[in-house]
Design a protein around this motif. Structure first.
Motif: not given
Length: 206
Positions: A75-76, A60-65, A78-81
């Motif tokens: 990251p999924a 879940a910590s990888t860039g998927s959003a 993240s509040s920025d997703a």
């Protein structure tokens, strides 16, 4: 006679120059900016984007959003997703709002705790031509409705059973509006997205 001919020649040249300039403006409204980052109106600044998101639900910590205001993968959790991607046997490859129940189920199935309450509107545009949205006013006036994963509101907002070349429209909680063309590889479990987004000029991520 020579004076009249000279005058007519100059007038025709001026008309041709004006016509050429007008034609160039229609084809490329920002001749010095092929990425269209200069296209703006009173409320929005338009940007193009092209990035890759992974959909590995074991990390879940990888860039998927995707963060629309910065056009970056985050990251999924993240509040920025602004919207996420995922895959699940029954539902195929999907794109969804960060708070979608289906996304949480995918992470939970792999023993990963996932939590994100951020919401977004996502609408399936099928195989639309994203060039039709190459205009800041078009994006600002675009109305985005929410589709639901597998047609079920209980699974969350999003589009599943995606195919490469499919296009979505999105509207984020902070007012960004855009379109994204999805291309993906089942081998690498990655989704390449490209398109345009109009970011509100009062957005902190501008």
């Amino acid at each position: 006679m020579k004076k009249i001919y000279l005058f007519m020649t100059m007038a025709m040249m001026a008309f041709a120059t004006a016509f050429t300039a007008c034609e160039d403006e229609q084809v490329n409204p920002n001749n010095n900016d092929p990425q269209n980052n200069g296209d703006e109106n009173a409320n929005y600044q338009m940007y193009s984007f092209n990035t890759t998101l992974n959909y590995n639900s074991t990390k879940a910590s990888t860039g998927s959003a995707f963060c629309a205001s910065t056009r970056q993968a985050v990251p999924a959790t993240s509040s920025d997703a602004d919207f996420c991607v995922g895959t699940q046997g029954q539902y195929g490859t999907f794109v969804c709002s960060p708070n979608a129940s289906l996304l949480k189920q995918c992470y939970d199935a792999n023993g990963i705790t996932y939590s994100n309450n951020k919401s977004a509107k996502i609408q399936d545009l099928g195989y639309a031509d994203i060039q039709d949205y190459y205009d800041v006013n078009t994006l600002e006036n675009m109305s985005v409705s929410s589709d639901y994963l597998d047609g079920k509101s209980s699974l969350g907002v999003g589009v599943n059973q995606l195919s490469s070349g499919q296009v979505i429209a999105f509207q984020t909680s902070d007012g960004c509006k855009g379109v994204a063309k999805m291309s993906f590889s089942k081998v690498t479990k990655a989704v390449s997205i490209s398109g345009y987004v109009a970011v509100p000029k009062n957005s902190s991520g501008k």
